[in-house]
Motif scaffolding. Structure first.
Motif, PDB file in Angstrom:
ATOM      1  N   ASN A   8       0.825  -1.213   0.000  1.00  6.91           N
ATOM      2  CA  ASN A   8       0.000   0.000   0.000  1.00  6.91           C
ATOM      3  C   ASN A   8       0.856   1.259   0.000  1.00  6.91           C
ATOM      4  N   ARG A   9       1.922   1.259   0.757  1.00  7.33           N
ATOM      5  CA  ARG A   9       2.813   2.425   0.794  1.00  7.33           C
ATOM      6  C   ARG A   9       3.479   2.636  -0.571  1.00  7.33           C
ATOM      7  N   GLY A  10       3.891   1.537  -1.202  1.00  8.02           N
ATOM      8  CA  GLY A  10       4.539   1.646  -2.506  1.00  8.02           C
ATOM      9  C   GLY A  10       3.604   2.175  -3.571  1.00  8.02           C
ATOM     10  N   ILE A  11       2.358   1.726  -3.536  1.00 11.12           N
ATOM     11  CA  ILE A  11       1.363   2.182  -4.511  1.00 11.12           C
ATOM     12  C   ILE A  11       1.067   3.664  -4.310  1.00 11.12           C
ATOM     13  N   ALA A  12       1.000   4.082  -3.061  1.00 12.88           N
ATOM     14  CA  ALA A  12       0.684   5.474  -2.755  1.00 12.88           C
ATOM     15  C   ALA A  12       1.767   6.431  -3.259  1.00 12.88           C
ATOM     16  N   ILE A  13       3.037   6.009  -3.214  1.00  8.58           N
ATOM     17  CA  ILE A  13       4.136   6.883  -3.636  1.00  8.58           C
ATOM     18  C   ILE A  13       4.120   7.121  -5.136  1.00  8.58           C
ATOM     19  N   ALA A  14       3.944   6.061  -5.916  1.00  5.78           N
ATOM     20  CA  ALA A  14       3.971   6.194  -7.389  1.00  5.78           C
ATOM     21  C   ALA A  14       2.921   5.264  -7.983  1.00  5.78           C
ATOM     22  N   PRO A  15       1.646   5.661  -7.946  1.00 10.77           N
ATOM     23  CA  PRO A  15       0.561   4.761  -8.379  1.00 10.77           C
ATOM     24  C   PRO A  15       0.619   4.363  -9.851  1.00 10.77           C
ATOM     25  N   ASP A  16       1.291   5.146 -10.682  1.00  9.41           N
ATOM     26  CA  ASP A  16       1.343   4.838 -12.116  1.00  9.41           C
ATOM     27  C   ASP A  16       2.650   4.161 -12.525  1.00  9.41           C
ATOM     28  N   GLY A  17       3.492   3.853 -11.569  1.00  3.79           N
ATOM     29  CA  GLY A  17       4.802   3.293 -11.892  1.00  3.79           C
ATOM     30  C   GLY A  17       4.784   1.777 -12.033  1.00  3.79           C
ATOM     31  N   LEU A  18       5.878   1.260 -12.524  1.00  2.00           N
ATOM     32  CA  LEU A  18       6.013  -0.176 -12.740  1.00  2.00           C
ATOM     33  C   LEU A  18       5.929  -0.959 -11.429  1.00  2.00           C
ATOM     34  N   SER A  19       6.612  -0.478 -10.397  1.00  2.00           N
ATOM     35  CA  SER A  19       6.610  -1.172  -9.108  1.00  2.00           C
ATOM     36  C   SER A  19       5.206  -1.241  -8.520  1.00  2.00           C
ATOM     37  N   ALA A  20       4.412  -0.198  -8.752  1.00  2.00           N
ATOM     38  CA  ALA A  20       3.036  -0.189  -8.247  1.00  2.00           C
ATOM     39  C   ALA A  20       2.194  -1.270  -8.911  1.00  2.00           C
ATOM     40  N   LEU A  21       2.443  -1.528 -10.202  1.00  2.00           N
ATOM     41  CA  LEU A  21       1.700  -2.589 -10.891  1.00  2.00           C
ATOM     42  C   LEU A  21       1.974  -3.952 -10.259  1.00  2.00           C
TER      43      LEU A  21
END
Length: 624
Positions: free
Chosen positions: A502-515
């Protein structure tokens, strides 16, 4: 008189008759002159102090040899003549029969002086890299930091000096000139990276000190270095003034401090001047070839260089990358011959392609830009290392190895080269070797944020606790949070892993890691449709990095989408990631493991892994 006293008296008389005392006196006088000359010439030639010690040893060793020669031969104006025993019958020489000349006396003096000069000048003539043994020994006695570098099995076994170049402080803070502090430090770091007996902390390691009041000794302790270069600057009109100093962290001594002032249009000269001062201050010998690489890249236009420096100052974020790209395009438009500008542009584009879901064609453009940079400067380490990474990610392993080999030829102590080698090993499934090389890189340049993917090498080797421990040393970006979440998931700690996702998605929701985070999160929450949607979005982005396709294949395996799992895994192996030991034991593929097509792909990965291991594991990088 006793027979013993008679023998002593006879020996004494023979020494005088054979002129041994006279010859030794001449020898001592000549040796004194040579040693005195060496003491005067050494500082002017820039040679290390140990040469004087070597000369003293040579002189002492020559003393008994001279005594023996003078006992056997007489030194005459005609040359060396064998001494006849005292009781032998004198023989008259024919005026037509010259004495048996062995070496003319004048030649002896010339040979002695020539030998001394050769010993003095040998390092200069042949550009030999001779370390200052005494200085190195003294520094080792002072601090245990050298144990870090000494324990590293490098191709070049000479001890190295660890140095950090801190961002310069703007004496009068101004948004228009603040960028110079980090940018100039970065350029100095780039120059020092060419020197084999210096390991300089990377720009990524020292960026955290930007725009701060810095205690050099505290920073040196934190960065685990022996020397710190720091200072401040002030731009007034068209003039820029610097005050820089080099400090020995171990002894808290000032090695040198010097003010520098020059026209702002000549800013590109600063890093060359400071780098040369560091070389002189450390009192370590470097070959002319190394020194020639310093300042090899000279921009044709000061405005182009200013745009280039501004680009360097932007952080490695999606927004920072985009701003840097604008500056670099302007720089290249003005000056199309400045190699570092192409390399920096390639790096920023590649980062956006990987982490910002930029058009993957930009990765191909990055490759062409790196090649352009290398065509302008074949020794540009930054371009060589980053191009090797692209080759590794796109199934061109041998090309990647060749580039890494070239960097190690330039500087065997280069951290980027060892990390690049570890990166290649991980993709090929040689996990122990990957960890060894990456840990070596981290030892050489601790704090380098670019080395963060070492955590994936630990993950491939099943060292999950090591992943979580090491991850704390790096910025808690979306990427790093996603990796920690995956590792906790692999350990069965689902609730804890969700926090990281959840923290990772919040930082960069459109990034590769968020996917990826969305995919793993969907498995835990049994929201399979959301996970499949994130997977389709990843595939549509058409990322070129083969390891990224492996992550997506494993997520499909957890979601039970067997066909998509096999499709992505095939793309993984074809793309150059064939870490067979990891694939074989990865529990994320348990749902598809018995599938015949999956087994076929796994066999293909095994064959590539074994072929690589057979060819390269028992070969030195030089041989490969």
């Amino acid at each position: 008189m006793s027979s013993r006293e008679h023998r002593i008296l006879y020996f004494w008389q023979e020494l005088k008759r054979r002129k041994v005392f006279r010859v030794l006196a001449m020898y001592a006088a000549t040796a004194f002159i040579i040693l005195e000359a060496a003491d005067i010439m050494l500082p002017r030639l820039g040679l290390p102090d140990w040469i004087v010690t070597l000369l003293v040893i040579v002189v002492i060793a020559g003393f008994p040899i001279t005594a023996i020669i003078s006992w056997i031969y007489d030194i005459t104006p005609e040359g060396l003549i064998r001494t006849e025993p005292s009781d032998s019958k004198e023989k008259k020489k024919s005026p037509h029969q010259p004495a048996r000349r062995i070496i003319n006396a004048n030649n002896i003096v010339i040979l002695i002086l020539f030998a001394a000069v050769c010993v003095l000048l040998y390092p200069k003539i042949f550009n030999r890299d001779i370390p200052d043994v005494k200085a190195i020994s003294d520094r080792k006695a002072i601090s245990g930091r050298k144990a870090i570098s000494d324990s590293i099995a490098l191709p070049d076994s000479n001890p190295i000096d660890l140095i950090a170049v801190l961002p310069l402080t703007n004496t009068r803070s101004d948004p228009e000139t603040d960028y110079l502090g980090f940018a100039i430090a970065d350029q100095i770091i780039g120059n020092l990276a060419y020197l084999r007996h210096i390991t300089v902390r990377s720009s990524g390691s020292v960026r955290k000190y930007e725009k701060q009041v810095i205690d050099p000794i505290a920073a040196g302790d934190s960065l685990k270095v022996d020397f710190v270069l720091s200072g401040n600057y002030l731009k007034e009109g068209n003039i820029i003034r610097l005050n820089v100093e080099l400090v020995d962290v171990n002894t808290n001594e000032m090695i040198w401090r010097e003010p520098i002032e020059l026209d702002f249009k000549s800013t590109f000269e600063l890093q060359d001047m400071v780098a040369q001062k560091v070389v002189e201050g450390l009192n370590v010998q470097f070959s002319q070839k190394e020194l020639n690489r310093i300042g090899k890249d000279i921009p044709d236009d000061p405005l182009a260089y200013e745009y280039y420096l501004r680009s360097i100052s932007y952080p490695y974020t999606n927004e920072g990358d985009q701003l840097a790209i604008q500056m670099l395009n302007k720089s290249i438009e003005i000056d199309s011959t400045f190699a570092p500008a192409y390399a920096q542009l390639a790096d920023r584009l590649h980062r956006l392609a990987q982490f910002g879901l930029l058009d993957p064609e930009e990765t191909k453009r990055s490759e062409s830009l790196y090649l352009k940079a290398i065509s302008l400067n074949e020794d540009l380490i930054f371009a060589l290392a980053n191009l090797a990474q692209i080759y590794t990610e796109t199934a061109r392993t041998e090309k990647a190895l060749q580039l890494t080999k070239k960097i190690l030829e330039i500087n065997p102590n280069n951290a980027e080269a060892h990390f690049s080698l570890g990166y290649i090993y991980r993709y090929a499934g040689m996990n122990e070797e990957a960890i060894r090389e990456m840990e070596k890189a981290v030892s050489l340049d601790s704090g380098n944020q670019g080395f963060r993917s070492i955590v994936l090498s630990y993950q491939c080797a099943g060292e999950y606790e090591k992943v979580l421990e090491k991850a704390k040393e790096y910025d808690q970006s979306s990427y790093m949070l996603s990796v920690q979440g995956e590792t906790l998931f692999r350990q069965g700690k689902k609730d804890e892993s969700l926090t990281y996702f959840n923290r990772g998605i919040a930082i960069a929701p459109d990034g590769l890691s968020a996917l990826f985070a969305m995919g793993w999160k969907s498995v835990i929450e049994e929201n399979f449709d959301e996970g499949l949607e994130a997977g389709r979005k990843f595939e549509k982005a058409n990322i070129l990095d083969a390891e990224a396709w492996y992550a997506q294949a494993s997520i499909y395996g957890l979601l039970g989408d067997i066909e998509s799992c096999k499709r992505c895994l095939q793309r993984t192996v074809n793309g150059g990631f064939f870490n067979y030991p990891f694939m074989l034991n990865d529990a994320f593929f348990d749902s598809v493991r018995e599938d015949a097509d999956f087994q076929k792909i796994l066999l293909e990965a095994k064959e590539k892994h074994e072929a690589f291991k057979k060819r390269f594991s028992k070969m030195s990088l030089k041989e490969s």
